[in-house]
Design a protein around this motif. Structure first.
Motif, PDB file in Angstrom:
ATOM      1  N   GLY A 137       0.800  -1.227   0.000  1.00 46.90           N
ATOM      2  CA  GLY A 137       0.000   0.000   0.000  1.00 46.90           C
ATOM      3  C   GLY A 137       0.828   1.270   0.000  1.00 46.90           C
ATOM      4  O   GLY A 137       1.941   1.294   0.508  1.00 46.90           O
ATOM      5  N   PHE A 138       0.264   2.322  -0.596  1.00 48.32           N
ATOM      6  CA  PHE A 138       0.913   3.632  -0.660  1.00 48.32           C
ATOM      7  C   PHE A 138       0.217   4.592   0.306  1.00 48.32           C
ATOM      8  O   PHE A 138      -0.951   4.354   0.658  1.00 48.32           O
ATOM      9  CB  PHE A 138       0.833   4.180  -2.090  1.00 48.32           C
ATOM     10  CG  PHE A 138       1.580   3.348  -3.093  1.00 48.32           C
ATOM     11  CD1 PHE A 138       2.966   3.379  -3.128  1.00 48.32           C
ATOM     12  CD2 PHE A 138       0.892   2.519  -3.976  1.00 48.32           C
ATOM     13  CE1 PHE A 138       3.671   2.612  -4.053  1.00 48.32           C
ATOM     14  CE2 PHE A 138       1.589   1.742  -4.895  1.00 48.32           C
ATOM     15  CZ  PHE A 138       2.969   1.784  -4.934  1.00 48.32           C
ATOM     16  N   PRO A 139       0.846   5.691   0.720  1.00 51.38           N
ATOM     17  CA  PRO A 139       2.247   6.047   0.460  1.00 51.38           C
ATOM     18  C   PRO A 139       3.171   5.169   1.292  1.00 51.38           C
ATOM     19  O   PRO A 139       2.798   4.706   2.362  1.00 51.38           O
ATOM     20  CB  PRO A 139       2.330   7.493   0.926  1.00 51.38           C
ATOM     21  CG  PRO A 139       1.274   7.621   1.977  1.00 51.38           C
ATOM     22  CD  PRO A 139       0.171   6.692   1.585  1.00 51.38           C
ATOM     23  N   ALA A 140       4.380   4.964   0.749  1.00 50.28           N
ATOM     24  CA  ALA A 140       5.313   4.059   1.422  1.00 50.28           C
ATOM     25  C   ALA A 140       6.732   4.598   1.311  1.00 50.28           C
ATOM     26  O   ALA A 140       7.011   5.491   0.514  1.00 50.28           O
ATOM     27  CB  ALA A 140       5.231   2.681   0.778  1.00 50.28           C
ATOM     28  N   ILE A 141       7.590   4.050   2.143  1.00 49.35           N
ATOM     29  CA  ILE A 141       9.017   4.357   2.071  1.00 49.35           C
ATOM     30  C   ILE A 141       9.717   3.056   1.688  1.00 49.35           C
ATOM     31  O   ILE A 141       9.558   2.048   2.374  1.00 49.35           O
ATOM     32  CB  ILE A 141       9.553   4.844   3.439  1.00 49.35           C
ATOM     33  CG1 ILE A 141       8.848   6.126   3.885  1.00 49.35           C
ATOM     34  CG2 ILE A 141      11.056   5.017   3.397  1.00 49.35           C
ATOM     35  CD1 ILE A 141       9.362   7.397   3.264  1.00 49.35           C
TER      36      ILE A 141
END
Ligand code: ADP
Length: 378
Positions: A137-141
């Motif tokens: 899933g986004f947002p991600a690092i």
């Protein structure tokens, strides 16, 4: 008559500013340091006479620099674990040892272990292909497990289009939730070879473009319960991972009042530089005491506030010339220069101000740093 130099007490691998800043407390304590330096005039080689030039990835260079030193410690985390095992088999105590150090070298190993220990981390997963991040899933690092520093090897991803670059990088990757954090904190402990531990006040660290810019000690307005939790996490990690020396735990303070571990450093750390001028015992002194099994010193601040501001390579090219200007403007701000050539954005020194009024301490530290970075008052 020839004089044979006695064996060093501690060999330090890596000739950066962290090794350099170990030398003053080594002098005070009467500890002899040896050094493996990347070049003849790198930061620490300028101040540690017993240095050898060589590579930390070359076993023979490591052996030559370590000589008869009973204890080996580090300026950075990049010595291959197998070389440390060899040095240990040859009778040298590596502090921290390879089994602890791996958690500062590899973010996947670190996440797995901390999760096992129940230490709070951002939600994370190992990823092999872009679709794994989409599932996460986004947002991600997205991060490389190994080799990242100062924001390199860390990418923010809002959608699949942002995944091309990280997946071009070499090595294993992991993904983490994008933590909505209020600020970044750092909790440091020293753990001695005897098992004794002392912890430092939790500090606030401010980053610009992924690089630490300034540190406020202690972290202003930190909820005492969160501070206790952060200190507890650092102690747990040091104990469970068997760290010997300084440990820094970089933390996120989240918008909903939690502390989550970002990453670990098993050496003196930029967020502890304030302690040279601001604490009874600096992180460099406690690191040396810890790795040699000496009793540890008090971490109590000398003044209510300390502010450390990094000097990053900027408009000022001749730091030594500008030093007098900064000292004239702020005589009580302590200037620490690392003897490094100025390059844009490179950490070439830091300043620390202490006092009882935070606004005044911040103003003085920033003014001094600005004169050394940009050549003008900020
Ligand atoms: P490095 O190894 O380069 O120090 P870090 O893992 O500390 O990499 O990440 C660098 C910076 O990126 C952090 O200081 C933080 O500002 C940001 N960052 C890293 N992980 C996260 C995360 N899970 N959520 C939000 N920001 C993050």
């Amino acid at each position: 008559m020839t004089h044979e130099a006695p064996a060093p007490d501690v060999a330090v691998i890596g000739g950066g500013q962290l090794a350099r800043m170990m030398q003053p407390p080594a002098i005070a304590l009467g500890l002899r340091l040896a050094l493996l330096a990347e070049g003849p005039d790198v930061s620490a080689a300028q101040v540690i006479g017993a240095h050898r030039v060589g590579s930390h990835t070359d076993l023979d260079d490591l052996r030559a620099a370590v000589g008869d030193a009973p204890v080996v410690t580090f300026d950075h985390e990049h010595v291959p674990p197998e070389h440390l095992r060899t040095l240990a088999a040859e009778g040298h105590e590596c502090r921290p040892g390879p089994d602890a150090l791996i958690h500062a070298q590899d973010k996947l190993v670190m996440r797995r272990r901390l999760t096992e220990l129940g230490v709070p981390c951002p939600r994370w997963a190992e990823v092999g292909e872009p679709s794994d991040v989409v599932t996460f899933g986004f947002p991600a690092i997205v991060k490389t497990a190994r080799g990242g520093y100062d924001g390199k090897g860390v990418w923010k991803a809002e959608s699949e289009a942002d995944l091309e670059e990280p997946f071009r990088a070499e090595g294993e990757l992991l993904v983490e939730e994008l933590v909505p954090f209020r600020r970044e904190l750092s909790a440091q402990v020293a753990r001695s070879a005897t098992g004794e531990m002392v912890d430092y006040p939790v500090v606030e660290s401010r980053q610009v473009n992924g690089v630490c810019s300034e540190v406020i000690a202690p972290a202003p307005n930190l909820d005492p319960a969160l501070e206790a939790r952060a200190r507890g996490i650092a102690r747990t990690v040091a104990e469970e991972l068997g760290v010997v020396g300084m440990l820094a735990v970089e933390l996120f303070e989240t918008d909903d009042d939690r502390v989550l571990v970002n990453e670990l450093a098993m050496r003196p750390h930029n967020t502890g530089h304030w302690s040279i001028d601001g604490a009874v015992t600096s992180q460099f002194e406690n690191h040396l005491r810890a790795v040699t099994g000496l009793p540890l010193g008090s971490t109590t601040p000398r003044q209510p506030w300390a502010v450390m501001v990094n000097i990053l390579g900027g408009a000022v090219e001749d730091l030594e010339a500008q030093r007098a200007v900064a000292l004239a403007a702020e005589p009580d701000v302590k200037v620490h220069l690392y003897g490094k050539a100025v390059k844009p954005g490179r950490k070439v020194g830091h300043v620390t101000a202490v006092g009882d009024d935070l606004e005044d301490v911040l103003r003085r530290a920033r003014r001094s740093a600005s004169l050394l970075t940009d050549g003008v008052e900020g």
